[in-house]
Design a protein around this motif. Structure first.
Motif, PDB file in Angstrom:
ATOM      1  N   PHE A  40       0.851  -1.198   0.000  1.00  0.00           N
ATOM      2  CA  PHE A  40       0.000   0.000   0.000  1.00  0.00           C
ATOM      3  C   PHE A  40       0.886   1.247   0.000  1.00  0.00           C
ATOM      4  O   PHE A  40       1.894   1.302   0.710  1.00  0.00           O
ATOM      5  CB  PHE A  40      -0.907   0.010   1.234  1.00  0.00           C
ATOM      6  CG  PHE A  40      -1.996  -1.031   1.199  1.00  0.00           C
ATOM      7  CD1 PHE A  40      -3.253  -0.718   0.716  1.00  0.00           C
ATOM      8  CD2 PHE A  40      -1.753  -2.323   1.646  1.00  0.00           C
ATOM      9  CE1 PHE A  40      -4.255  -1.672   0.676  1.00  0.00           C
ATOM     10  CE2 PHE A  40      -2.748  -3.287   1.616  1.00  0.00           C
ATOM     11  CZ  PHE A  40      -4.004  -2.962   1.127  1.00  0.00           C
ATOM     12  N   THR A  67      -6.668  -6.627  -6.091  1.00  0.00           N
ATOM     13  CA  THR A  67      -6.921  -6.550  -4.648  1.00  0.00           C
ATOM     14  C   THR A  67      -8.397  -6.396  -4.321  1.00  0.00           C
ATOM     15  O   THR A  67      -8.782  -6.478  -3.150  1.00  0.00           O
ATOM     16  CB  THR A  67      -6.145  -5.371  -4.038  1.00  0.00           C
ATOM     17  OG1 THR A  67      -6.529  -4.164  -4.705  1.00  0.00           O
ATOM     18  CG2 THR A  67      -4.651  -5.579  -4.189  1.00  0.00           C
ATOM     19  N   GLU A  68      -9.241  -6.164  -5.324  1.00  0.00           N
ATOM     20  CA  GLU A  68     -10.668  -5.992  -5.049  1.00  0.00           C
ATOM     21  C   GLU A  68     -11.424  -7.315  -5.004  1.00  0.00           C
ATOM     22  O   GLU A  68     -12.520  -7.390  -4.471  1.00  0.00           O
ATOM     23  CB  GLU A  68     -11.304  -5.084  -6.120  1.00  0.00           C
ATOM     24  CG  GLU A  68     -10.685  -3.699  -6.203  1.00  0.00           C
ATOM     25  CD  GLU A  68     -10.865  -2.917  -4.922  1.00  0.00           C
ATOM     26  OE1 GLU A  68     -11.897  -3.119  -4.249  1.00  0.00           O
ATOM     27  OE2 GLU A  68      -9.974  -2.111  -4.591  1.00  0.00           O
ATOM     28  N   GLU A 110      -8.810  -3.554   5.300  1.00  0.00           N
ATOM     29  CA  GLU A 110      -9.721  -2.411   5.334  1.00  0.00           C
ATOM     30  C   GLU A 110      -9.055  -1.205   5.993  1.00  0.00           C
ATOM     31  O   GLU A 110      -9.220  -0.065   5.547  1.00  0.00           O
ATOM     32  CB  GLU A 110     -11.011  -2.782   6.078  1.00  0.00           C
ATOM     33  CG  GLU A 110     -11.925  -3.714   5.299  1.00  0.00           C
ATOM     34  CD  GLU A 110     -12.323  -3.146   3.946  1.00  0.00           C
ATOM     35  OE1 GLU A 110     -12.639  -1.936   3.875  1.00  0.00           O
ATOM     36  OE2 GLU A 110     -12.298  -3.895   2.958  1.00  0.00           O
ATOM     37  N   SER A 112      -5.900  -0.580   6.005  1.00  0.00           N
ATOM     38  CA  SER A 112      -4.887  -0.095   5.065  1.00  0.00           C
ATOM     39  C   SER A 112      -5.527   0.699   3.933  1.00  0.00           C
ATOM     40  O   SER A 112      -5.003   1.732   3.507  1.00  0.00           O
ATOM     41  CB  SER A 112      -4.088  -1.275   4.505  1.00  0.00           C
ATOM     42  OG  SER A 112      -3.450  -1.993   5.549  1.00  0.00           O
ATOM     43  N   LYS A 113      -6.673   0.242   3.443  1.00  0.00           N
ATOM     44  CA  LYS A 113      -7.374   0.978   2.386  1.00  0.00           C
ATOM     45  C   LYS A 113      -7.856   2.333   2.893  1.00  0.00           C
ATOM     46  O   LYS A 113      -7.944   3.295   2.124  1.00  0.00           O
ATOM     47  CB  LYS A 113      -8.553   0.156   1.870  1.00  0.00           C
ATOM     48  CG  LYS A 113      -8.149  -1.074   1.067  1.00  0.00           C
ATOM     49  CD  LYS A 113      -9.378  -1.873   0.634  1.00  0.00           C
ATOM     50  CE  LYS A 113      -8.981  -3.119  -0.140  1.00  0.00           C
ATOM     51  NZ  LYS A 113     -10.161  -3.928  -0.539  1.00  0.00           N
ATOM     52  N   ASN A 117      -4.219   5.493  -0.551  1.00  0.00           N
ATOM     53  CA  ASN A 117      -5.026   5.629  -1.768  1.00  0.00           C
ATOM     54  C   ASN A 117      -4.816   4.482  -2.749  1.00  0.00           C
ATOM     55  O   ASN A 117      -5.737   4.113  -3.473  1.00  0.00           O
ATOM     56  CB  ASN A 117      -4.690   6.948  -2.475  1.00  0.00           C
ATOM     57  CG  ASN A 117      -5.296   8.151  -1.791  1.00  0.00           C
ATOM     58  OD1 ASN A 117      -6.424   8.091  -1.313  1.00  0.00           O
ATOM     59  ND2 ASN A 117      -4.553   9.243  -1.730  1.00  0.00           N
ATOM     60  N   SER A 119      -2.769   0.623  -4.025  1.00  0.00           N
ATOM     61  CA  SER A 119      -2.188  -0.641  -3.580  1.00  0.00           C
ATOM     62  C   SER A 119      -1.890  -1.514  -4.783  1.00  0.00           C
ATOM     63  O   SER A 119      -2.446  -1.331  -5.875  1.00  0.00           O
ATOM     64  CB  SER A 119      -3.140  -1.371  -2.625  1.00  0.00           C
ATOM     65  OG  SER A 119      -4.336  -1.741  -3.295  1.00  0.00           O
TER      66      SER A 119
END
Length: 525
Positions: A40, A67-68, A110, A112-113, A117, A119
């Motif tokens: 990230f 990553t999604e 979560e 980290s997100k 902005n 990753s």
């Protein structure tokens, strides 16, 4: 590798230059594993992105993943096994987490997100026990990169050693923005802070140095400025290199770090150490000539919202001091909303009654000079001018000459909006001054007009007895009319920066008969 996961870089990030982040990971299991690694970057606390990935180099058939679209197992690998009474292996979840190994992977991702902005991630296969691998990311700094050379930015790596379990390791790597690769530098994590939330926080500072001499340094003295908003007595050393003990209060012969204080400085002194010089013979490890002190400090009891600058004088043995860059701390402006109510006294209007309530907007708890915008809603009643006219007129019935007096009067009932914009200055904690401009408009104006006609007998041109009287009334309503502007000055007493206070304001209106004095109470939050 001494750990199973680490992040390294080849140098500090510099505007409009590239640098390399190395993701190092190791299989510490006793079996072959398949897993994932996340990286990230670009913290959300900055307005613009600092980095973009220019290139990634993978040498062990790693595959980039989206990553999604991740699925989590919610299983834990504790690595703890116990013998059962039936001579079987029984696995129990009894191992506690440490600061770097965690178990709730969805929560970590979560969090980290929410902090970063951007990753990237990759998966790996068939990693043998004790095998070590490296992935290289070339990061390019963007033109919008923050130029504050005392700022600290970070990237975060997350290592999932076995994709069958949610156990994972987290590594945050802090980096210091530089404009040149000077090894003697001071930086801080407190370059931009929220004043509302910093009361119990401890900003971190880091002093880096390098011995560029031809021989080793035995004593290194770091004379560091401590701004007045911080409490020097709360300084806590978090890390240092060379790694030494904290000096006791008595003299010792072993290596240690001593901390002393002057009125405005903290002095860190490495005693009885051996730090080789970069020009020294037989020195092969360039990094061995570098050192640092990392510390944190609390804010003082009654600190103000001001920008601070501090730097360090680095003294190797008895050489001349090397002065670092300035490390700057700043506070975000923040928003303070105030509630205001009071009374307007118009000097030149008859029977004037004006009450108002409104809101103010300004930076939160400003120290000295700041702007303020207001929106005030007032109810205003007053009498307008009265006009009297007198004339002779014929009586249509008898033809006699009559004396007629006509009286016309008006009154107003308005709802006004005022929008003052002013510059304020806090003299101290209790007294404030201000000046500015304002505009006022009547969003609703009701004008009531009363006309009275009186006829008198005419006796030698002097009014005689009243013959008749007639009164009529009319109303006229308008919206968003009668714009007025003016200049204002004011003074307040109370809690100048936050909380309740009272004030008086004089408005010099550019329209005649509209100068007024305003008395009010305000509470800022």
């Amino acid at each position: 590798m001494t750990t199973n996961f680490d992040l390294q870089r080849n140098r500090e990030p510099m505007p409009e230059e590239e640098f390399v982040v190395i993701v190092k990971y190791k299989n510490t299991k006793d079996y072959v594993t398949n897993g994932k690694v996340f990286l990230f970057y670009n913290e959300k606390q900055f307005k613009a992105d600092n980095f973009e990935i220019a290139e990634s180099r993978m040498y062990h058939n790693e595959n980039e993943i989206n990553t999604e679209d991740l699925v989590f197992t919610s299983k834990l690998d504790t690595d703890n096994y116990y013998a059962s009474a039936e001579n079987k292996t029984l696995q129990l979840q009894s191992k506690l987490q440490d600061s770097t190994e965690k178990q709730n992977l969805p929560l970590t991702l979560e969090e980290s997100k929410a902090k970063y902005n951007n990753s990237t991630a990759f998966s790996f296969k068939n990693m043998q026990p004790n095998e070590e691998r490296n992935v290289f990311y070339t990061l390019k700094t963007t033109p919008e990169m923050i130029k504050d050379t005392s700022a600290i930015v970070s990237v975060r790596g997350i290592y999932v050693p076995d994709e069958n379990y949610d156990n994972h390791n987290v590594k945050d790597m802090e980096m210091e923005i530089v404009t040149s690769h000077d090894p003697n530098k001071m930086s801080t994590s407190a370059f931009l802070m929220n004043y509302r939330l910093v009361r119990f926080k401890k900003p971190k500072f880091k002093i880096k140095f390098q011995n560029n001499g031809e021989g080793p340094a035995k004593t290194i003295r770091l004379e560091t400025d401590i701004p007045e908003i911080f409490d020097k007595s709360t300084i806590e050393v978090l890390d240092m290199y060379p790694k030494v003990k904290i000096c006791p209060k008595y003299d010792v012969e072993y290596s240690c770090l001593d901390t002393t204080y002057t009125q405005k400085q903290a002095i860190f002194t490495f005693k009885n150490i051996y730090l080789p010089g970069s020009e020294q013979k037989n020195v092969k490890e360039y990094d061995s000539t570098k050192g640092f002190v990392k510390y944190r400090v609390k804010f003082g009891k009654n600190f103000h919202k001001i920008k601070t600058k501090s730097r360090t004088a680095i003294i190797f043995d008895k050489n001349e001091p090397i002065i670092t860059n300035y490390s700057t701390t700043r506070f975000m402006p923040g928003i303070s909303i105030g509630v205001k109510a009071g009374y307007n006294h118009f000097f030149d209007l008859d029977n004037s009654k004006s009450y108002f309530v409104g809101a103010t907007l300004s930076p939160y708890k400003s120290y000295r000079l700041y702007w303020q915008v207001e929106l005030l809603n007032s109810l205003h009643e007053f009498d307008g001018s009265t006009q009297v006219s007198e004339q002779f007129t014929d009586n249509g019935a008898t033809g006699e000459l009559l004396f007629r007096r006509t009286t016309t009067s008006s009154s107003y009932n308005n709802i006004d909006w005022e929008v003052p914009v002013l510059l304020r200055y806090n003299v101290n904690n209790y007294i404030g001054l201000g000046a500015g401009l304002q505009g006022m408009i009547s969003v609703s104006q009701k004008e009531s007009t009363t006309t009275t006609i009186e006829d008198y007998e005419n006796i030698n041109t002097v009014p005689g007895a009243l013959i008749s009287s007639e009164t009529t009334s009319t109303e006229n309503k308008e919206s968003f009319t009668n714009f007025r502007s003016g200049f204002l000055v004011e003074a307040t007493a109370g809690f100048a920066r936050i909380g309740p206070s009272i004030g008086a304001r004089y408005v010099f209106n550019f329209k005649e008969n509209y100068n007024y004095m305003q008395f009010y109470a305000i509470w800022k939050f």
